[in-house]
Write an enzyme that holds these catalytic residues in place. Structure first.
Site, short mmCIF file in Angstrom:
data_model
loop_
_atom_site.label_atom_id
_atom_site.label_comp_id
_atom_site.label_asym_id
_atom_site.label_seq_id
_atom_site.Cartn_x
_atom_site.Cartn_y
_atom_site.Cartn_z
N ARG A 128 0.83 -1.22 0.00
CA ARG A 128 0.00 0.00 0.00
C ARG A 128 0.87 1.27 0.00
O ARG A 128 1.85 1.37 0.71
CB ARG A 128 -0.89 0.00 1.25
N ARG A 161 2.68 3.97 4.96
CA ARG A 161 2.32 4.17 6.36
C ARG A 161 3.32 3.48 7.28
O ARG A 161 3.76 2.38 6.99
CB ARG A 161 0.92 3.58 6.61
P1 ADP Z 1 -8.15 -0.80 4.23
O1 ADP Z 1 -8.65 0.62 4.28
O2 ADP Z 1 -9.24 -1.81 4.41
O3 ADP Z 1 -7.01 -1.06 5.16
P2 ADP Z 1 -7.18 -0.10 1.55
O4 ADP Z 1 -8.38 0.38 0.85
O5 ADP Z 1 -6.19 0.91 1.99
O6 ADP Z 1 -7.59 -1.06 2.78
O7 ADP Z 1 -6.48 -1.20 0.60
C1 ADP Z 1 -5.25 -1.82 0.98
C2 ADP Z 1 -4.34 -1.91 -0.24
O8 ADP Z 1 -4.85 -2.87 -1.16
C3 ADP Z 1 -4.19 -0.62 -1.02
O9 ADP Z 1 -2.87 -0.55 -1.50
C4 ADP Z 1 -5.20 -0.76 -2.17
O10 ADP Z 1 -4.78 -0.04 -3.33
C5 ADP Z 1 -5.19 -2.26 -2.41
N1 ADP Z 1 -6.51 -2.80 -2.76
C6 ADP Z 1 -7.73 -2.39 -2.30
N2 ADP Z 1 -8.72 -3.15 -2.81
C7 ADP Z 1 -8.13 -4.08 -3.60
C8 ADP Z 1 -8.63 -5.15 -4.43
N3 ADP Z 1 -9.94 -5.41 -4.51
N4 ADP Z 1 -7.73 -5.89 -5.11
C9 ADP Z 1 -6.40 -5.63 -5.03
N5 ADP Z 1 -5.86 -4.63 -4.29
C10 ADP Z 1 -6.72 -3.86 -3.58
P1 ADP Z 2 -6.40 -0.48 8.47
O1 ADP Z 2 -6.04 0.05 7.14
O2 ADP Z 2 -5.42 -1.44 9.05
O3 ADP Z 2 -7.78 -1.00 8.58
P2 ADP Z 2 -6.86 2.16 9.77
O4 ADP Z 2 -6.28 3.20 8.92
O5 ADP Z 2 -8.34 2.04 9.82
O6 ADP Z 2 -6.20 0.74 9.45
O7 ADP Z 2 -6.34 2.33 11.27
C1 ADP Z 2 -4.95 2.38 11.56
C2 ADP Z 2 -4.75 2.22 13.06
O8 ADP Z 2 -5.43 3.30 13.75
C3 ADP Z 2 -5.33 0.95 13.67
O9 ADP Z 2 -4.44 -0.15 13.59
C4 ADP Z 2 -5.57 1.38 15.12
O10 ADP Z 2 -4.37 1.38 15.85
C5 ADP Z 2 -6.03 2.83 14.96
N1 ADP Z 2 -7.49 2.93 14.85
C6 ADP Z 2 -8.21 3.28 13.75
N2 ADP Z 2 -9.53 3.24 14.01
C7 ADP Z 2 -9.65 2.86 15.32
C8 ADP Z 2 -10.76 2.61 16.18
N3 ADP Z 2 -12.03 2.73 15.76
N4 ADP Z 2 -10.49 2.24 17.46
C9 ADP Z 2 -9.24 2.12 17.90
N5 ADP Z 2 -8.16 2.31 17.13
C10 ADP Z 2 -8.35 2.68 15.85
#
Ligand code: ADP
Ligand code: ADP
Ligand code: ZN
Length: 217
Positions: A128, A161
């Site tokens: 990512r 990140r």
């Molecule tokens: P989340 O918010 O659930 O942590 P993201 O939307 O940031 O996930 O997606 C994680 C990574 O995977 C990003 O680099 C994104 O571009 C990629 N990604 C998201 N959806 C897909 C998919 N359907 N197939 C392949 N790669 C994806």
């Molecule tokens: P991901 O892409 O792994 O789903 P997010 O961007 O949603 O991650 O969150 C990154 C980090 O921020 C999490 O691993 C957690 O430490 C913190 N975080 C985000 N949302 C929450 C929540 N609702 N409660 C507690 N911690 C959170």
């Protein structure tokens, strides 16, 4: 008007789909992860406290998180609908959200659940890349920017990140299965869950979501 939640494991594609849904339905996208990253980069008291947990792949304490969401939901842009991404992440946050919404007379329209195999998540997380300016998400193989490491939308240099490394991923997955997955059952009981196959291409996941949400904007 839609008041939605989007759930799924870390790396499932919540942020990616949220950004598409937000444009399609013109609703506010509220990502607690983005809010914490903003607070960390501004070194606010919330940011400094949150960093200790985020760096270790643990949940930020509920007292901090719930307050942040409560304040955000009161802003004007949520009046035409919202999409909460990354919240609630445990049962106590879900109960706090229910209370907040009930006190404002707001009902949830649905909970989008992006289903994935754990096997793809590490690759998605480690590959990512994110635009630090406009927050657009990319991936080194599945969603490449036109020019390597440069945001298509605003030209900024992409970043990785700090918590997107192999070490924190296993903790984040453990936290997801132990604390966040039970939240789905909580919403299933309320008949709100909309399951979506997150193993498809990004555009096909989005098509499935819009089909299941319907035209009613
Ligand atoms: P989340 O918010 O659930 O942590 P993201 O939307 O940031 O996930 O997606 C994680 C990574 O995977 C990003 O680099 C994104 O571009 C990629 N990604 C998201 N959806 C897909 C998919 N359907 N197939 C392949 N790669 C994806
Ligand atoms: P991901 O892409 O792994 O789903 P997010 O961007 O949603 O991650 O969150 C990154 C980090 O921020 C999490 O691993 C957690 O430490 C913190 N975080 C985000 N949302 C929450 C929540 N609702 N409660 C507690 N911690 C959170
Ligand atoms: Zn950008």
């Amino acid at each position: 008007m839609k008041n939605l939640l989007i759930m799924g494991a870390p790396g499932a594609g919540k942020g990616t789909q949220a950004s598409l849904i937000k444009n399609e339905y013109q609703i506010a996208h509220i990502s607690t992860g983005d809010m914490f990253r903003e607070a960390m980069s501004n070194q606010t008291p919330v940011g400094l406290e949150a960093k200790k947990y985020i760096d270790n792949g643990l949940l930020v304490p509920d007292t901090i998180t719930v307050k942040l969401v409560e304040e955000r939901l009161q802003k004007d842009d949520c009046k035409n609908g919202f999409l909460l991404d990354g919240f609630p992440r445990n049962i106590s946050q879900a109960e706090a959200l229910d209370k907040m919404l009930a006190s404002s007379g707001i009902k949830l329209s649905g909970v989008i659940n992006i289903q994935t195999d754990d096997l793809v998540l590490i690759d998605r997380i480690v590959g990512r890349r994110t635009c630090p300016v406009c927050k657009e998400g990319y991936h080194i193989t599945s969603k490449k920017p036109k020019v390597e490491n440069v945001c298509d939308k605003c030209g900024a240099t992409l970043v990785q990140r700090a918590d997107d490394n192999v070490e924190t991923v296993s903790n984040r997955l453990k936290v997801y299965h132990e604390q966040t997955a039970p939240v789905l059952d909580y919403y299933k009981k309320q008949g709100l869950v909309i399951d979506v196959d997150g193993m498809q291409d990004i555009n096909d996941v989005f098509k499935e979501i819009t089909k299941k949400l319907g035209d009613n904007k």
